[in-house]
Each structure stands twice: as C-alpha cells, then as structure tokens.
Design a protein around this motif. Structure first.
Motif, mmCIF file in Angstrom:
data_model
loop_
_atom_site.group_PDB
_atom_site.id
_atom_site.type_symbol
_atom_site.label_atom_id
_atom_site.label_comp_id
_atom_site.label_asym_id
_atom_site.label_seq_id
_atom_site.Cartn_x
_atom_site.Cartn_y
_atom_site.Cartn_z
ATOM 1 N N PHE A 1 -57.051 7.153 -53.451
ATOM 2 C CA PHE A 1 -55.737 7.232 -52.811
ATOM 3 C C PHE A 1 -55.577 8.553 -52.062
ATOM 4 O O PHE A 1 -55.046 8.575 -50.947
ATOM 5 C CB PHE A 1 -54.612 7.068 -53.822
ATOM 6 N N LEU A 2 -56.009 9.651 -52.643
ATOM 7 C CA LEU A 2 -55.875 10.945 -51.972
ATOM 8 C C LEU A 2 -56.687 10.978 -50.684
ATOM 9 O O LEU A 2 -56.258 11.574 -49.685
ATOM 10 C CB LEU A 2 -56.302 12.072 -52.908
ATOM 11 N N ALA A 3 -57.855 10.339 -50.682
ATOM 12 C CA ALA A 3 -58.646 10.259 -49.457
ATOM 13 C C ALA A 3 -57.906 9.449 -48.395
ATOM 14 O O ALA A 3 -57.886 9.810 -47.204
ATOM 15 C CB ALA A 3 -60.008 9.641 -49.752
ATOM 16 N N TYR A 4 -57.291 8.359 -48.813
ATOM 17 C CA TYR A 4 -56.477 7.537 -47.896
ATOM 18 C C TYR A 4 -55.296 8.336 -47.359
ATOM 19 O O TYR A 4 -54.993 8.308 -46.157
ATOM 20 C CB TYR A 4 -56.012 6.293 -48.651
ATOM 21 N N ARG B 1 -53.474 8.859 -43.548
ATOM 22 C CA ARG B 1 -52.469 7.810 -43.400
ATOM 23 C C ARG B 1 -51.117 8.275 -43.936
ATOM 24 O O ARG B 1 -50.792 8.066 -45.103
ATOM 25 C CB ARG B 1 -52.919 6.535 -44.128
ATOM 26 N N PRO B 2 -50.318 8.927 -43.116
ATOM 27 C CA PRO B 2 -48.986 9.327 -43.566
ATOM 28 C C PRO B 2 -48.149 8.116 -43.948
ATOM 29 O O PRO B 2 -48.312 7.032 -43.381
ATOM 30 C CB PRO B 2 -48.391 10.033 -42.336
ATOM 31 N N GLY C 1 -42.051 3.609 -46.905
ATOM 32 C CA GLY C 1 -41.773 3.503 -48.326
ATOM 33 C C GLY C 1 -43.012 3.252 -49.156
ATOM 34 O O GLY C 1 -44.096 2.939 -48.655
ATOM 35 N N TYR C 2 -42.840 3.377 -50.482
ATOM 36 C CA TYR C 2 -43.983 3.347 -51.390
ATOM 37 C C TYR C 2 -44.595 1.962 -51.554
ATOM 38 O O TYR C 2 -45.812 1.836 -51.720
ATOM 39 C CB TYR C 2 -43.560 3.891 -52.761
ATOM 40 N N ARG C 3 -43.817 0.923 -51.503
ATOM 41 C CA ARG C 3 -44.393 -0.414 -51.673
ATOM 42 C C ARG C 3 -45.270 -0.777 -50.471
ATOM 43 O O ARG C 3 -46.352 -1.361 -50.622
ATOM 44 C CB ARG C 3 -43.287 -1.454 -51.891
ATOM 45 N N ARG C 4 -44.801 -0.437 -49.278
ATOM 46 C CA ARG C 4 -45.627 -0.634 -48.093
ATOM 47 C C ARG C 4 -46.869 0.242 -48.174
ATOM 48 O O ARG C 4 -47.960 -0.158 -47.751
ATOM 49 C CB ARG C 4 -44.816 -0.295 -46.848
ATOM 50 N N ASP C 5 -46.697 1.452 -48.703
ATOM 51 C CA ASP C 5 -47.814 2.376 -48.864
ATOM 52 C C ASP C 5 -48.901 1.753 -49.746
ATOM 53 O O ASP C 5 -50.098 1.851 -49.456
ATOM 54 C CB ASP C 5 -47.313 3.675 -49.488
ATOM 55 N N ALA C 6 -48.487 1.111 -50.827
ATOM 56 C CA ALA C 6 -49.446 0.476 -51.733
ATOM 57 C C ALA C 6 -50.223 -0.630 -51.015
ATOM 58 O O ALA C 6 -51.449 -0.751 -51.163
ATOM 59 C CB ALA C 6 -48.718 -0.091 -52.947
ATOM 60 N N ASP D 1 -50.738 -0.918 -47.734
ATOM 61 C CA ASP D 1 -51.613 -0.322 -46.720
ATOM 62 C C ASP D 1 -52.852 0.305 -47.354
ATOM 63 O O ASP D 1 -53.951 0.234 -46.793
ATOM 64 C CB ASP D 1 -50.846 0.731 -45.919
ATOM 65 N N PHE D 2 -52.676 0.928 -48.501
ATOM 66 C CA PHE D 2 -53.811 1.523 -49.215
ATOM 67 C C PHE D 2 -54.814 0.439 -49.614
ATOM 68 O O PHE D 2 -56.027 0.571 -49.377
ATOM 69 C CB PHE D 2 -53.293 2.265 -50.447
#
Length: 444
Positions: free
Chosen positions: A375-378, A382-383, A387-392, A394-395
């Motif tokens: 995740f940290l590499a992503y 990738r800013p 929101g966090y659910r979309r972030d999950a 996209d990751f």
C-alpha cells in the motif's frame, strides 16, 4: 450551556462508554453516523439524557473553496437527529486542487493547518459564516495539531483565533493536546496562546494522548494522556471554567478501567487548577483576552466579490502546492522545512494504509504481511482523490493490473473482492498494459 465531563463515543468502546460512571455527554464523529439509523448505544445514551455532539472532520472550512452544500446539509441533519445543542468542526483544510488551480483534486485524509495569514483568515471567516447560516445550532471550531509550519505567517495562533471569533461570533473548541503538540513541534507557548485567545468563547475542551518520537510529537489519540497535556489543561482552567471537557481516544483502546482512571485524573486536574486559579490575584479578563490582538484588516466582502475570489485563488495555490508535496511527491514549496514535510508525508501515507485496512479488512487478510509495504508503494504515486473506500478499490485494481499478488489463489480472492465492490469485470489484459505504461510514464 454546561456540558460537564464527557468522552468520545466510538463503536469499539460503545459498551464501555455506556457503563462509565459520571459521563455527562459524548461526542461522535459526524461522518460516521448514518442518518437513517443511529447505533443502539447512542440511542440508549440519548434516552438517558446524555448529550450527544456531532464532531465533523470533512468540511475543510479552512480550504480555499466554499463549503460543500451537501456536506453542510448532512452535518445539519445529524445535529437534528441527535438533538445536539451544537456541532463542531476544525480550523483546517482537508483537500485542495481542482478547477480553481487547474489541477487534479487531492484529498489529504487528514486535518492540515491553514496559514495564519490575513488571506487565509478572510477565506476562513467567509466559510464559517456560510456554515453558520446552514446549521440549525451553533458552531464551534477546533484548533488543530501540526507537524509543519507555514512560512511568513502574519498572526500567532491566539491572534488568529481571536480575530476569527471577533469577525464571526463562532465558538471555540480548544484542544489542549493540540496546543502541547504545537509547543513541541513548532515552538509555540501554550500559555501565550491562552492569553491571546478569547477564553470566554470556549464551548468545550478536548484532552487526548500522544507520543514523542525523535523530537516530534505525534497527536495519536491512541496513547494515554500525558502530564504536559494535563498541565496545559490546568493553565486553561486557571483562566476560565470551560463548559465541557472531553477525553478523546480513537485507536488502541484500553480497558474500561483505564479510561475511567484517565477521566478521574482529568477531574482532579480541573479541581486543583480551579483552586489555584482562585488564589491568583484577580485581573480583568478583557485585557488578557485581547493582549495579543492586532489591528484587523478589512474583510474582502467590502471590496467586492472579485477581490474575494482573488484571495481564494492565492490560498488555493498555496494549499495545493503544500498538499501536492505531501501526497504526490512534487517539490516542497519555498520556505517549508523539508525534513518536517517528509515526516508529515510518511505519516499521511501510514494513516491511509491504516484506515484502508479498517474500511476494507479483507485486503490485509488477502495480502498478509505484504499489505503495508504494497500500500505504501501504491500511495507514493497515487494520491487519494475520492475517499478511503475508493482508495481501497484503486489500490486493489492497481495490484491486479500488474499481476499481483504473485500467489494465484490470493490473486483470485483479490479479483473476486474487487468485482463484488466495483461492479465490473477486472480490466482486460490490453487495458492493464496501457494503464501500466501510463503509470510508468508518470513515475519517471
């Protein structure tokens, strides 16, 4: 209005909060309350006569854009649903970029400090007035903790808060842990801030724990309250009797007995400080509250909307440059401490990883020990933008595009997880290759 002694209500400690003796009120994160269905614990507390205050974290009133009408309507609905006597938010910005700067929109996922300048104050005051007009109850705003300092600030924290109250009549939520954080990280004296701000405008007070690492104080809300924070609480109580004092805890929740002990310590600190304050030589409160006041600059509204928009544009450019450096790896803006920016950037990425793991617990389960590093590499390229659910999502998509995880069974599980939530098929091989090529170009 007298609130008394309270504690932050969180689902993880709901049962403990209900059982704690002497709790007069609770505060809940506004965005975590569903207007269609209140948690049973909050319903029981409210029915017992315990006051519930919604505490917002997503408005971004210190940002360059005017407050989002939908977010304001949601906050108003939560206040009415809970029967709250007031709502609270933060003096912070949480997003930047967008049309005003002709750049991609960026989400911080965190409360970031506004520059203590006249421009930023003008924008904040207009945003606060818009919010006040949209809410059914009074608004109180919280001072935040910061790891970084803006260069060329024109006001101290106390002066900035005093001007804000003078212009808008907004109440203050003073977080004494944040005053201590700014003392360690920015060299700002809490006593001076308390002397300069209008203590009579305080609606209530936050007390929270943190930890110091390598000379930097991290306001974690996941550690016990320390003696220096209690000392700042005592300083405040020696000046004014705050209507309410609340213990915040957001993570690494201790047993109920430890929460009860912390509340007992807070009460004892307030009692001792009240006694010492009464023994002090009485002095008029007005000079103390206005000792740090500076001559006000006229508000932009008096000069027309074009000037107000130009002020917002300047604030937008500055905030976008800072947030982009923190979450997108762009060069640090002039005048900022590069070392502190690096610490803040890593802290934001770590917070993203932690929150995504909470909103999508299947991801660390599927990826195992490699979740955090992946995740940290992503996050480095990738800013967060939605929101966090979309972030999950996209990751997970990013991992699938490059054929990860390497274990076929884990990759199938991740694919099914992504399909269930994204409502579409995973990208085909051609799409994956195109996206991978774009990502490689961006990373150069």
């Amino acid at each position: 209005m007298k609130l008394g002694i309270g504690i932050g209500w969180r689902p993880e400690i709901a049962d403990a909060v209900e059982a704690l003796p002497g709790i007069d009120w609770v505060e809940t994160v506004a965005e975590n309350v569903c207007t269609g269905h209140l948690p049973d614990s909050l319903v029981r507390l409210r029915d017992r006569g315990v006051t519930v205050v919604p505490h917002g974290v997503a408005l971004g009133l210190g940002g360059a854009e005017r407050p989002d009408a939908g977010r304001l309507a949601d906050l108003a609905a939560r206040a009415e649903l809970l029967g709250s006597p007031l709502v609270t938010e933060h003096i912070a910005f949480v997003r930047a970029g967008g049309p005003r700067t002709a750049s991609p929109g960026l989400e911080a996922g965190h409360l970031l400090p506004v520059p203590r300048t006249w421009d930023a104050l003008d924008v904040l005051c207009e945003n606060v007035r818009i919010a006040q007009d949209s809410l059914p109850v009074p608004l109180a705003l919280e001072n935040i903790a910061a790891l970084v300092s803006w260069p060329d600030e024109e006001l101290t924290e106390g002066q900035f808060l005093a001007e804000l109250v003078e212009r808008t009549g907004v109440r203050l939520l003073i977080d004494v842990a944040n005053l201590h954080t700014n003392h360690v990280n920015r060299g700002e004296d809490p006593a001076t801030a308390l002397d300069e701000l209008p203590v009579e405008a305080i609606a209530y007070v936050h007390v929270a724990g943190g930890v110091e690492k390598d000379g930097v104080w991290h306001d974690t809300h996941a550690h016990p309250v320390t003696r220096p924070v209690l000392d700042v609480l005592a300083e405040l109580r020696s000046r004014v009797d705050p209507p309410g004092v609340l213990l915040e805890r957001d993570d690494d929740f201790p047993p109920a007995s430890e929460l009860a002990d912390e509340l007992t310590t807070i009460r004892a600190t307030l009692d001792r400080a009240a006694t010492l304050g009464a023994l002090r030589k009485e002095t008029p409160s007005t000079p103390a509250a206005t000792a740090g006041r500076v001559a006000s600059r006229p508000a932009p509204g008096a000069e027309g909307s074009a000037h107000a928009d130009s002020v917002r544009d300047r604030v937008a450019v500055a905030q976008t440059a800072l947030l982009s450096a923190l979450v997108a790896g762009t060069p640090a803006p002039h005048g900022f401490d590069h070392h502190r920016l690096g610490i803040q950037s890593r802290a934001l990425a770590a917070k993203r990883a932690g929150v995504v793991a909470k909103v999508a617990p299947e991801l660390p389960e599927i990826l195992g020990a490699g979740y955090r590093d992946a995740f940290l590499a992503y996050a480095r390229t990738r800013p967060m933008s939605a929101g966090y659910r979309r972030d999950a999502l996209d990751f997970a998509e990013g991992l699938l595009i490059v054929g990860r995880p390497a274990d076929a069974a884990a990759r199938r599980r991740l694919t099914h997880w992504w399909q269930d939530r994204a409502g579409a098929r995973p990208p085909r091989r051609t799409t994956r290759l195109v996206r991978a090529a774009r990502a490689a170009l961006v990373g150069r």
